[in-house]
Design a protein around this motif. Structure first.
Motif, PDB file in Angstrom:
ATOM      1  N   THR A 394       0.863  -1.384  -0.251  1.00 23.29           N
ATOM      2  CA  THR A 394      -0.287  -0.454  -0.060  1.00 23.29           C
ATOM      3  C   THR A 394       0.381   0.607   0.018  1.00 23.29           C
ATOM      4  O   THR A 394       2.106   1.337   0.437  1.00 23.29           O
ATOM      5  N   PRO A 395       0.240   2.380  -0.739  1.00 20.54           N
ATOM      6  CA  PRO A 395       1.478   3.939  -0.736  1.00 20.54           C
ATOM      7  C   PRO A 395       1.223   3.958   0.936  1.00 20.54           C
ATOM      8  O   PRO A 395       2.808   4.420   0.457  1.00 20.54           O
ATOM      9  N   GLU A 396       1.236   4.082   1.675  1.00 25.92           N
ATOM     10  CA  GLU A 396       1.098   4.785   3.481  1.00 25.92           C
ATOM     11  C   GLU A 396       1.264   3.128   4.380  1.00 25.92           C
ATOM     12  O   GLU A 396       0.071   2.395   3.807  1.00 25.92           O
ATOM     13  N   ASP A 397       1.564   3.224   5.122  1.00 28.31           N
ATOM     14  CA  ASP A 397       1.815   1.737   6.005  1.00 28.31           C
ATOM     15  C   ASP A 397       2.394   2.563   7.389  1.00 28.31           C
ATOM     16  O   ASP A 397       4.220   2.636   7.274  1.00 28.31           O
ATOM     17  N   GLU A 398       1.231   3.375   8.119  1.00 33.93           N
ATOM     18  CA  GLU A 398       2.421   3.676   9.711  1.00 33.93           C
ATOM     19  C   GLU A 398       3.509   2.621   9.762  1.00 33.93           C
ATOM     20  O   GLU A 398       4.416   3.538  10.795  1.00 33.93           O
ATOM     21  N   LYS A 399       3.473   1.560  10.469  1.00 27.46           N
ATOM     22  CA  LYS A 399       3.826   0.655  10.855  1.00 27.46           C
ATOM     23  C   LYS A 399       5.276   0.412  10.017  1.00 27.46           C
ATOM     24  O   LYS A 399       6.793   0.364  11.037  1.00 27.46           O
ATOM     25  N   LYS A 400       5.395   0.543   8.680  1.00 29.18           N
ATOM     26  CA  LYS A 400       6.784   0.317   8.386  1.00 29.18           C
ATOM     27  C   LYS A 400       7.645   1.657   7.914  1.00 29.18           C
ATOM     28  O   LYS A 400       8.462   1.733   8.266  1.00 29.18           O
ATOM     29  N   TRP A 401       6.747   2.550   8.137  1.00 32.60           N
ATOM     30  CA  TRP A 401       7.522   4.205   7.971  1.00 32.60           C
ATOM     31  C   TRP A 401       8.274   3.612  10.283  1.00 32.60           C
ATOM     32  O   TRP A 401       9.863   4.135  10.107  1.00 32.60           O
TER      33      TRP A 401
END
Length: 416
Positions: A394-401
C-alpha cells in the motif's frame, strides 16, 4: 499525518490482500513476468490497484524498470568524473528492536519488500543489497523523494538570484495562477506544504483531489499547469498555518524553477546537481506522453549509488568532492522544521522543513521519503547516508515507516 501516514479503510486492505495473494500464487506458478499496459490502468486505482505498476507484483519489476512503460522520459545526463565510492571491505549486519521483537537486517529486507538498500559511512559503502532481480545498475523510482531534490534545485535558483526570496508570492513568478488558490500563497508556504488550498488526500475517495491529480499524471489531461490554475483556496485555512502534504505544491515549485531559470526542469537538474555530484549513471523523469509539463513532485528514477551521492552532498552541507552544489545556509534552512509542524506534533515525531522530513533526535537527521517505502536517510552527526527502495503493498503503512526509522537509527549507531 495527512498524505504520508494515511490509514486506509480495512475493507480496501482486505480486498487488496486477497488479490495480492492470488496474483502472487499465479506469478510463482508461472515464469512469465507480469506486464502492465499503462493505457489500461485506471487513474482512479493508480495507487491502490489491483492493476497498476504501483502495486505488487507489478511494482517489484516496474519500480526499477519505469523505462519499460509507454511514457515520455526526460533524461538527466551524468557528466564529468564519477565521484568515487569505496567498495565494501567486509560484511555487515546488525539487529534492531521493533514492537518488542528483535530482528536482523536480513529479516527487515523481507518484512518490508525491499528492492534495494545501501549504507554509506562518508564515501565508504558499508552494505549494498538488491532484490527482486534488481542490481547495481538498476534505476529505482523513488516517488516523493523527488520533492527533496526539487527543494534543493529551488535553493540553487534562489542563490543564483533567479528567485528573489522565499517570501515572494507565487504569482510574482506565475501570474497565470492569479485566479487560483495560489493567489494568496508565498513560495515559503509551498515549500512547507502550508498553502491552505482546498485539497483532499485520499486515494480511495472518488471525489478527492488525489484522484484528479493522478488522472493528470497518468493521462496528461489536464496539464499540470491547467490543473493548478483550477485549484481553490480553503476559506477556513489561512496559508502558513496548517501542514497539508500535497503533490500540487511541489509541482508548482517546479513550474517556478522552470519559469525563473528559463530551462526545462530536467535540464536544470542535470546542470546544477547531476553533473556536479559525480553521478555514475544517467537518471530520468517520466510523464504521460500527453502531459506537457514535467514532473517535479516525484518521478525520478536513478541508481542507489547516485541517490547516495546526492545524500552525501546534503550531509556535507551542500558540497561534494570539493564542489559546492548548494549553500550550507540553504541546507540548514531547508532541514529545519516549520513552526507549525515540529517533530513532536506528529505520530512518528517527524517535523517538516522545505520538502524534507526531520525526525526528533540530537543528530539533526533528515529524510527524503516517498510512498511505497522510498527513503534517503541522512545523519550528519554520525556521517551516515542510507538509501532504501521498496515495493510495499500500500502507498502508506505507518508501522513500516516506524520500523524503517528503528532500523536506520540502529544502523547509524552500529556503524558509527
Amino acid at each position: 499525518m495527512k498524505g504520508r501516514f494515511t490509514i486506509f479503510p480495512i475493507k480496501h486492505f482486505v480486498t487488496t490482500l486477497i488479490f495480492f495473494l492470488t496474483v502472487m500464487h499465479t506469478a510463482t506458478a508461472s515464469s512469465t513476468l507480469p506486464t502492465i499496459d499503462i493505457h489500461k490502468v485506471k487513474s482512479s486505482e493508480l495507487l491502490t490497484g489491483p492493476y497498476s505498476y504501483f502495486v505488487p507484483p507489478y511494482s517489484y519489476y516496474y519500480f526499477h524498470h519505469m523505462d519499460k512503460l509507454d511514457f515520455q522520459f526526460d533524461w538527466v545526463r551524468r557528466a564529468g568524473t564519477v565521484f568515487p565510492l569505496k567498495e565494501p571491505t567486509h560484511s555487515f549486519t546488525t539487529n534492531y528492536k521493533f514492537e518488542n521483537h528483535t530482528y536482523t537486517l536480513s529479516e527487515y529486507m523481507t518484512r518490508n519488500a525491499v528492492t534495494g538498500f545501501l549504507i554509506l559511512k562518508d564515501n565508504q559503502i558499508i552494505y549494498e543489497r538488491y532484490f527482486h532481480d534488481a542490481d547495481q545498475h538498476s534505476r529505482f523510482l523513488t516517488n516523493s523523494v523527488g520533492k527533496s531534490i526539487t527543494s534543493t534545485l529551488f535553493g540553487i535558483a534562489l542563490e543564483e538570484g533567479k528567485i528573489s526570496s522565499v517570501n515572494d508570492p507565487v504569482i510574482k513568478y506565475l501570474p497565470q495562477m492569479r485566479a487560483s488558490g495560489f493567489n494568496r500563497v508565498t513560495l515559503k508556504q509551498a515549500l512547507e506544504m502550508a498553502t491552505g488550498l482546498d485539497l483532499t488526500y485520499d486515494p480511495y475517495d472518488p471525489h478527492s483531489s488525489t484522484r484528479q491529480f493522478n488522472a493528470a499524471a497518468l493521462t496528461g489531461v489536464p496539464s499540470f499547469t491547467d490543473l493548478l490554475k483550477s485549484l481553490k483556496a480553503n476559506p477556513k485555512i489561512q496559508p502558513g498555518t496548517l501542514f497539508d502534504y500535497e503533490n500540487e505544491n511541489s509541482e508548482m515549485l517546479g513550474l517556478v524553477i522552470e519559469k525563473t531559470t528559463g530551462m526545462p526542469f530536467n535540464e536544470y537538474l542535470q546542470q546544477k546537481i547531476w553533473s556536479k555530484i559525480g553521478a555514475e549513471s544517467d537518471a530520468f523523469l517520466y510523464r504521460a506522453k500527453a502531459q506537457k509539463d514535467q514532473c517535479a513532485f516525484g518521478c525520478l528514477s536513478a541508481t542507489l549509488r547516485d541517490y547516495a551521492r546526492f545524500g552525501l552532498m546534503m550531509m556535507n552541507n551542500g558540497t561534494l568532492g570539493g564542489t559546492r552544489i548548494v549553500g550550507a545556509s540553504w541546507v540548514k534552512e531547508a532541514t529545519t522544521p516549520a513552526k507549525f509542524v515540529k517533530p513532536a506534533d506528529e505520530k512518528e515525531n517527524l517535523g517538516y522543513g522545505y520538502q524534507w522530513w526531520i525526525p526528533s533526535n540530537s543528530d539533526h537527521t533528515f529524510k527524503a521519503l516517498g510512498i511505497f517505502g522510498q527513503i534517503i536517510y541522512i545523519n550528519p552527526t554520525k556521517h551516515i547516508v542510507i538509501v532504501e527502495t521498496s515495493a510495499w503493498q500500500t502507498p502508506e503503512d505507518e508501522k513500516k515507516w516506524e520500523e524503517s526509522s528503528k532500523v536506520m537509527d540502529a544502523i547509524a549507531d552500529a556503524v558509527s
